[in-house]
Design an enzyme around this catalytic site. Structure first.
Site, PDB file in Angstrom:
ATOM      1  N   GLY A  13       0.808   1.456  -3.978  1.00  0.00           N
ATOM      2  CA  GLY A  13       0.969   0.401  -3.298  1.00  0.00           C
ATOM      3  C   GLY A  13      -0.038  -0.290  -2.585  1.00  0.00           C
ATOM      4  N   SER A  14       0.273  -1.136  -1.502  1.00  0.00           N
ATOM      5  CA  SER A  14      -0.891  -1.664  -0.766  1.00  0.00           C
ATOM      6  C   SER A  14      -2.014  -1.026  -0.116  1.00  0.00           C
ATOM      7  CB  SER A  14      -0.225  -2.713   0.495  1.00  0.00           C
ATOM      8  OG  SER A  14       0.953  -3.468  -0.166  1.00  0.00           O
ATOM      9  N   SER A  15      -1.682   0.505  -0.325  1.00  0.00           N
ATOM     10  CA  SER A  15      -3.047   1.287   0.188  1.00  0.00           C
ATOM     11  C   SER A  15      -4.244   1.023  -0.397  1.00  0.00           C
ATOM     12  CB  SER A  15      -2.625   2.714   0.052  1.00  0.00           C
ATOM     13  OG  SER A  15      -2.539   2.996  -1.033  1.00  0.00           O
TER      14      SER A  15
END
Length: 670
Positions: free
Chosen positions: A410-412
């Site tokens: 994801g956005s990590s």
């Protein structure tokens, strides 16, 4: 005259053919049978009358065969000192030959010399040379009345320590349940005992039928935890069953380190076959999971074994034949910080997920855990089928090792996308992009595919700082398009995507996609914010944030304390200027963004959240996994990567940030 001469020559020829065997001939034939363990032939064809009257076939044949099996005789070699070629043999006198006997045993090599005496005798109208024999030809000083005793000196298994000397696996104490044969009079109790000790009647019988077993000896059957008082109470109600204190493996950090450290357990038939040439027996314990299994050869050590003769008289002193001392296993120290590991595990509250922490300046792994977990001591002693079924069917999957798997990050991953764009010159951190609405697509060639974002209220123009604070998918999709598929793929590979993680344990590698390529602009957009087919391992996620602190270097993650640290895995990933920009932005994500649960007074945490949606089908959403990758800005002693499964009902990735914050708080309190 010719006829008489022919008769004379023929007579001499017959005399030569019927010449009797010499003692030397007989010794050679006898030793050949001995070296081939043909004891019946030796007994029937070569022994004197007195020897056979003194020792029957049970004593000569059966005893030798059983001792050879029980003592593990191998490489038997019997030789003799040959007489002089001109030796004349007197049938009225014994012929004596020095014999050298050597063999390998379970306790080490035995090498001794005896004198083998031969007598000329008549056996059933056959005259020949026959040998004297007694049991001392089997083992030195052995008599027919003596017993053989085997003693095992157990090697101490090596301990596993964390970086500060805290034991993760140690040799504590427990009990060995067993049988005193002379008092075990009710054969019907074997079934009950087998069930209680999670073994078989066949195994119990095999233990009781060993050659060394005597009526008053203790015969071990199975280990029992000293805390299992209920089982101990049931065992002692069976006549002839008792237990003795024995060394037993203990795991002080229990569930928090179970998937990493693993456990030892009773060797299975399959493992016994696999390790058949390594000295294991059916009663041994062996590493079954985790580091206990991976480092078995280093931890195990080598048991000592002694072979002794015990005379028939009461209280007779044991006569040592051969003895090999035990060699203890090696202690192993890890880079793991066991207390930090436990604090992290406790902070996760039993939620399904994984965490890893690394020292960004050395690459040392400080935390590596999977949650929820199990009690390794329970498995060490042999978990029941019913208990194992319950654990394996638990929907939270406590037996599944999540830190070895890979998940959509994801956005990590967005800070990595940003770093690539800045280094390529396609992303200006200060330049804002005007983005309108909740969805976006480049043009109609994308068909129905659109990039969505959760926070259309993000202020325009949107620069990198705010794009990270608001975790804007559209911003990063546009930046990835500017980078281009080929360059973005190449840059992700520079961060270790698509290759094996250089680590002691076998971890699922992180991937850009299933085939390692990005096949479309839509896939490029998805990959820029950690979706599509991208997967990342939790330890790798912690490692790829190192360049923000090291100004461009990723170190190989290590787990053993004696491994060389600061081994560069990847370098020149970004400049100091890029690192400084991203450090500033990651701090603002916590202060102003959706990771404010980690905004702790006096603990300036920086980091990036991430939520990855796992779709059940094309049109149906599934669970959302939450991530938070973080470090203390003032003192980046470790980078902590944490993932929690299915956070959609728990404030998303903010829930993970709160858990991580509790780790920093607990660490600061100490």
């Amino acid at each position: 005259m010719l006829s008489t001469l022919s008769i004379l020559v023929f007579s001499v020829f017959l005399t030569g053919c019927s010449e009797k065997e010499t003692p030397d001939d007989r010794v050679q034939a006898y030793l050949k049978n001995w070296n081939d363990s043909k004891f019946s032939e030796m007994y029937n064809d070569f022994l004197t009358v007195d020897t056979k009257e003194t020792f029957d076939t049970d004593e000569f044949v059966d005893r030798q065969k059983k001792l050879a099996e029980d003592l593990g005789f191998k490489n038997l070699k019997v030789t003799y000192t040959k007489p002089k070629e001109d030796t004349e043999w007197d049938k009225e006198k014994p012929a004596v030959f020095p014999v050298q006997i050597s063999m390998d045993t379970i306790a080490g090599p035995i090498d001794f010399e005896k004198e083998l005496t031969w007598h000329y005798e008549t056996h059933e109208d056959t005259d020949n040379w026959y040998a004297e024999w007694d049991p001392s030809f089997i083992l030195p000083k052995l008599t027919s009345k003596d017993k053989i005793q085997i003693s095992t000196m157990s090697a101490k298994r090596g301990k596993i320590f964390d970086r500060k000397g805290n034991p993760l696996a140690m040799n504590g104490t427990g009990y060995e349940a067993g049988i005193v044969p002379g008092k075990f009079t009710d054969e019907s109790k074997k079934d009950e005992l087998a069930e209680l000790l999670n073994t078989s009647v066949e195994f119990i019988d095999k233990q009781l039928n060993q050659s060394w077993v005597q009526p008053d000896y203790f015969v071990p059957i199975a280990p029992v935890s000293k805390n299992n008082e209920a089982l101990l109470s049931k065992l002692i109600t069976i006549p002839g069953i008792t237990y003795q204190e024995t060394e037993m493996r203990e795991y002080p950090y229990g569930e928090s380190a179970a998937h990493l450290v693993g456990y030892i357990g009773k060797i299975t038939a399959e493992l016994l076959e696999k390790h058949k040439d390594q000295g294991y027996t059916e009663t041994d314990l062996i590493g079954r999971q985790g580091l206990e299994r991976l480092l078995e050869d280093r931890l195990r050590g080598k048991d000592g074994v002694g072979i002794y003769i015990k005379g028939p008289e009461s209280g007779a002193t044991l006569e040592k034949i051969v003895e090999t001392e035990a060699v203890n296993g090696k202690d192993i120290s890890l880079t793991i910080d066991a207390e930090l590991q436990k604090k992290t595990f406790d902070a996760m509250k039993g939620e399904p997920g994984a965490s890893a922490a690394v020292d960004p300046m050395t690459g040392e792994t400080l935390v590596l855990l999977s949650s929820p977990s199990f009690d390794p001591a329970e498995f060490m002693l042999g978990v029941s089928g019913e208990r194992y079924k319950k654990l394996s069917e638990d929907p939270l999957k406590p037996l599944f090792n999540r830190f070895a798997a890979a998940y959509a990050p994801g956005s990590s991953i967005k800070p990595i996308t940003a770093a690539i764009g800045i280094e390529k010159g396609t992303l200006d951190p200060n330049k804002g992009l005007t983005i309108m609405g909740k969805t976006w697509q480049k043009d109609s060639t994308w068909g129905s595919y659109k990039v969505s974002r959760l926070h259309p209220e993000a202020p325009n123009p949107l620069d990198l700082n705010n794009a990270l604070i608001f975790s804007d998918n559209i911003y990063f999709a546009q930046q990835a398009l500017a980078i281009g598929r080929e360059d973005f793929t190449k840059s992700l590979k520079n961060y270790g995507f698509g290759e094996d993680i250089p680590f002691l344990l076998n971890l699922s590698p992180s991937q850009i996609s299933n085939d390692g390529t990005i096949g479309s602009e839509g896939q490029l957009a998805d990959t820029s914010f950690g979706q599509g087919q991208m997967l990342a391992n939790i330890l790798h996620l912690a490692t790829i944030y190192e360049p923000f602190i090291t100004n461009g270097i990723m170190y190989k993650p290590t787990l053993l304390k004696d491994d060389k640290t600061q081994e560069v895995w990847k370098d020149d990933l970004l400049s100091k200027a890029t690192a400084d920009e991203l450090k500033k932005d990651l701090r603002n994500v916590v202060v102003d963004g959706f990771a404010q649960a980690a905004n702790i007074p006096n603990l300036p945490i920086s980091g990036k959240t991430g939520t990855a949606e796992l779709k059940k089908s094309k049109d149906e959403s599934g669970q959302e996994n939450g991530f938070f990758i973080s470090y203390n800005s003032d003192n980046p002693a470790f980078i902590l990567a944490m993932m929690i499964e299915d956070v959609s009902d728990n404030n998303g990735s903010g829930y993970v940030a709160e858990m991580a914050a509790n780790v920093y708080k607990a660490s600061a309190d100490n």
